[in-house]
Design a protein around this motif. Sequence first.
Motif, short mmCIF file in Angstrom:
data_model
loop_
_atom_site.label_atom_id
_atom_site.label_comp_id
_atom_site.label_asym_id
_atom_site.label_seq_id
_atom_site.Cartn_x
_atom_site.Cartn_y
_atom_site.Cartn_z
N ALA A 13 0.83 -1.22 0.00
CA ALA A 13 0.00 0.00 0.00
C ALA A 13 0.86 1.26 0.00
CB ALA A 13 -0.94 -0.02 1.19
N ALA A 14 1.50 1.53 -1.12
CA ALA A 14 2.21 2.79 -1.34
C ALA A 14 1.56 3.48 -2.53
CB ALA A 14 3.69 2.53 -1.62
N THR A 39 -1.42 -6.70 -0.55
CA THR A 39 -1.75 -6.64 0.87
C THR A 39 -3.21 -6.16 1.01
OG1 THR A 39 -1.08 -4.33 1.15
CG2 THR A 39 0.64 -6.02 1.42
N THR A 85 6.53 -1.65 1.04
CA THR A 85 6.39 -0.63 2.08
C THR A 85 7.32 -0.91 3.27
OG1 THR A 85 4.58 -1.94 2.95
CG2 THR A 85 3.98 0.00 1.61
N PHE A 86 7.53 0.14 4.04
CA PHE A 86 8.22 0.07 5.33
C PHE A 86 7.60 -1.05 6.19
CE2 PHE A 86 8.23 1.88 9.74
CZ PHE A 86 9.59 2.03 9.93
N ASN A 87 6.29 -1.03 6.27
CA ASN A 87 5.56 -1.99 7.10
C ASN A 87 5.81 -3.43 6.67
OD1 ASN A 87 3.36 -2.80 8.97
ND2 ASN A 87 2.22 -3.20 7.08
N THR A 88 5.65 -3.71 5.39
CA THR A 88 5.79 -5.09 4.92
C THR A 88 7.24 -5.57 5.01
OG1 THR A 88 3.79 -5.16 3.56
CG2 THR A 88 5.64 -6.50 2.80
N CYS A 120 9.56 1.40 -1.57
CA CYS A 120 9.08 2.78 -1.72
C CYS A 120 8.92 3.30 -0.30
CB CYS A 120 7.76 2.82 -2.48
SG CYS A 120 7.25 4.50 -2.86
C1 LIG Z 1 -1.83 7.67 0.09
C2 LIG Z 1 -0.87 6.84 0.90
C3 LIG Z 1 0.39 6.61 0.40
C4 LIG Z 1 1.31 5.84 1.13
N1 LIG Z 1 2.56 5.63 0.62
C5 LIG Z 1 3.44 4.89 1.33
C6 LIG Z 1 4.74 4.66 0.81
O1 LIG Z 1 5.13 5.14 -0.28
N2 LIG Z 1 5.58 3.86 1.51
C7 LIG Z 1 5.21 3.29 2.70
O2 LIG Z 1 6.03 2.56 3.30
N3 LIG Z 1 3.98 3.50 3.23
C8 LIG Z 1 3.10 4.28 2.57
N4 LIG Z 1 1.85 4.50 3.10
C9 LIG Z 1 1.51 3.91 4.40
C10 LIG Z 1 1.11 2.44 4.26
O3 LIG Z 1 -0.06 2.35 3.45
C11 LIG Z 1 0.84 1.83 5.64
O4 LIG Z 1 2.04 1.77 6.39
C12 LIG Z 1 0.23 0.45 5.55
O5 LIG Z 1 0.10 -0.09 6.86
C13 LIG Z 1 1.09 -0.50 4.71
O6 LIG Z 1 0.45 -1.76 4.65
P1 LIG Z 1 1.07 -2.98 3.81
O7 LIG Z 1 2.54 -3.00 4.09
O8 LIG Z 1 0.38 -4.18 4.39
O9 LIG Z 1 0.73 -2.74 2.40
C14 LIG Z 1 0.93 5.29 2.39
C15 LIG Z 1 -0.36 5.52 2.87
C16 LIG Z 1 -1.23 6.29 2.15
C17 LIG Z 1 -2.61 6.53 2.71
#
Ligand SMILES: Cc1cc2nc3c(=O)[nH]c(=O)nc-3n(C[C@H](O)[C@H](O)[C@H](O)COP(=O)(O)O)c2cc1C
Length: 174
Positions: A13-14, A39, A85-88, A120
Amino acid sequence: MTDKPFLYVVVCAAGVAADVSKLITAAQERDREVGVIATPTAMNGFFDAAAVETQTGRPIRSAWRRPGDPRPFPAPDAVVVAPATFNTVNKWAAGIADTLAVGTLCEAAGLGVPIAVLPCVADALAAHPAYRDAVARLRGMGVRFADPYPGEGERDGERREFGWERALDLLGDG
Ligand SMILES: Cc1cc2nc3c(=O)[nH]c(=O)nc-3n(C[C@H](O)[C@H](O)[C@H](O)COP(=O)(O)O)c2cc1C
């Protein structure tokens, strides 16, 4: 059924996930069959899921199948995580398989499947020691990372292009 190598594209989710169709097109042009695993958060409007399903000809996977259901995708020949993402990345390194995406990555790494990652992650988050440790740990497992924004002096200018094809280059897919 197809004899083409099967590539899993894991989408997090970036914001740049909106352009993931570019990666799928590039992989298909390199004669890869593509299945997308997103995700749960990425499925919440980060990219056009219907368009991606049309493009790949397969449903996007985001949740685990029910016990007894067949495996929807063949086993992967390679995996790309883009955008990561940072999270994943942190959860993957820690072995916290609370999404199908992270569980798949943990398993693929353990099976020795080649994995390429395009993070990202903003500089402020990338400076977190947990993230630095996570990347080092994953690299130590054989996971390949590339900077999707290579080049100097572009940071303050216009929006930079995400280097989707770098992931395929990392896998050596020609
Ligand atoms: C519009 C938007 C853009 C985002 N872009 C990023 C990004 O570029 N990199 C990142 O690590 N998190 C980004 N985030 C935060 C992640 O969506 C958030 O940490 C989420 O928990 C990631 O879940 P996942 O790793 O399961 O996909 C963004 C959030 C939003 C709402």
